[in-house]
Design an enzyme around this catalytic site. Structure first.
Site, PDB file in Angstrom:
ATOM      1  N   THR A 136       3.095  -0.829   8.780  1.00  0.00           N
ATOM      2  CA  THR A 136       3.668  -1.654   9.852  1.00  0.00           C
ATOM      3  C   THR A 136       3.832  -3.118   9.467  1.00  0.00           C
ATOM      4  OG1 THR A 136       1.443  -2.155  10.637  1.00  0.00           O
ATOM      5  CG2 THR A 136       2.551  -0.241  11.635  1.00  0.00           C
ATOM      6  N   ASP A 158       0.877  -1.170   0.000  1.00  0.00           N
ATOM      7  CA  ASP A 158       0.000   0.000   0.000  1.00  0.00           C
ATOM      8  C   ASP A 158       0.922   1.231   0.000  1.00  0.00           C
ATOM      9  OD1 ASP A 158       0.865   0.425   2.625  1.00  0.00           O
ATOM     10  OD2 ASP A 158      -1.150   0.438   3.499  1.00  0.00           O
ATOM     11  N   CYS A 193       3.020  -2.969   4.093  1.00  0.00           N
ATOM     12  CA  CYS A 193       2.198  -1.798   4.419  1.00  0.00           C
ATOM     13  C   CYS A 193       3.008  -0.977   5.419  1.00  0.00           C
ATOM     14  CB  CYS A 193       0.802  -2.174   4.919  1.00  0.00           C
ATOM     15  SG  CYS A 193       0.727  -2.986   6.529  1.00  0.00           S
ATOM     16  N   HIS A 226       5.989 -30.322  11.175  1.00  0.00           N
ATOM     17  CA  HIS A 226       5.520 -29.000  10.739  1.00  0.00           C
ATOM     18  C   HIS A 226       4.436 -29.131   9.662  1.00  0.00           C
ATOM     19  CE1 HIS A 226       8.647 -27.368  13.180  1.00  0.00           C
ATOM     20  NE2 HIS A 226       9.552 -28.064  12.517  1.00  0.00           N
ATOM     21  N   HIS A 257       9.892 -23.839   9.486  1.00  0.00           N
ATOM     22  CA  HIS A 257       8.734 -24.358  10.222  1.00  0.00           C
ATOM     23  C   HIS A 257       7.399 -24.023   9.557  1.00  0.00           C
ATOM     24  CE1 HIS A 257      10.868 -24.731  14.418  1.00  0.00           C
ATOM     25  NE2 HIS A 257      11.568 -25.273  13.439  1.00  0.00           N
TER      26      HIS A 257
HETATM   27  C1  RB5 Z   1      -1.976   3.147   6.235  1.00  0.00           C
HETATM   28  O1  RB5 Z   1      -1.926   4.430   6.731  1.00  0.00           O
HETATM   29  C2  RB5 Z   1      -1.578   2.157   7.324  1.00  0.00           C
HETATM   30  O2  RB5 Z   1      -2.627   2.007   8.225  1.00  0.00           O
HETATM   31  C3  RB5 Z   1      -1.200   0.844   6.695  1.00  0.00           C
HETATM   32  O3  RB5 Z   1      -0.119   1.015   5.848  1.00  0.00           O
HETATM   33  C4  RB5 Z   1      -0.761  -0.256   7.660  1.00  0.00           C
HETATM   34  O4  RB5 Z   1       0.256   0.164   8.501  1.00  0.00           O
HETATM   35  C5  RB5 Z   1      -1.849  -0.933   8.391  1.00  0.00           C
HETATM   36  O5  RB5 Z   1      -1.636  -1.873   9.176  1.00  0.00           O
END
Ligand code: RB5
Length: 142
Positions: free
Chosen positions: A65, A8, A63, A131, A96
């Site tokens: 995080t 994203d 994304c 596994h 695993h």
């Molecule tokens: C987008 O702002 C952010 O929420 C997305 O990239 C991600 O970190 C969501 O878990």
């Protein structure tokens, strides 16, 4: 090995850096293609379809995080998306979990670390045995 990558907007910069580093692997880029805001479930869905249709043997999802896109990808039966945060996690995700999607945080991880994690994963070998029994259970959960 066919590799696909998707992100994203929170992972766009890291995606571009990884594509540059792994030019020799010719990663299929499923988007997003600029820094405009998009919804991470849509990117996870594209990747799940690519992996489940065997267009890609391995997916890389990013994304901000890595958390939201992990949650989304793991909604698809047959997807084993692993949020990788260390060399050990990268090795064990292969040994695993036989992960078929690696997930990273574009706003929480350094490019050099992510490259080390991907290399470690690709040099590791799935161990099977006990596994596999556990992986089989994943696809039969209600
Ligand atoms: C987008 O702002 C952010 O929420 C997305 O990239 C991600 O970190 C969501 O878990």
């Amino acid at each position: 090995m066919n590799i696909a990558i998707a992100a994203d907007h929170g992972g766009y910069e890291l995606k571009e850096a990884l594509k540059t580093h792994y030019q020799n692997l010719k990663m299929a880029d499923l988007g997003t293609y600029d820094a405009e805001s998009v919804d991470y479930p849509d990117m996870a869905q594209k990747m799940a379809h690519a992996v489940l249709s065997k267009m890609a043997d391995l997916g890389i999802l990013i994304c901000g995080t890595g958390i939201g896109i992990s949650i989304a990808a793991n909604r698809f039966k047959g997807i084993r998306a692993a949020l990788i945060y260390s060399q050990d996690a990268a090795r064990l995700a292969k040994e695993h979990n036989n992960a078929n999607v690696l997930v990273f945080g574009g706003r929480t991880m350094a490019v050099d670390d992510v490259i080390k994690y991907i290399d470690t994963f690709m040099q590791s070998t799935y161990q099977g045995g006990r596994h596999q029994r556990r992986l089989d259970k994943l696809d039969n959960m209600e």
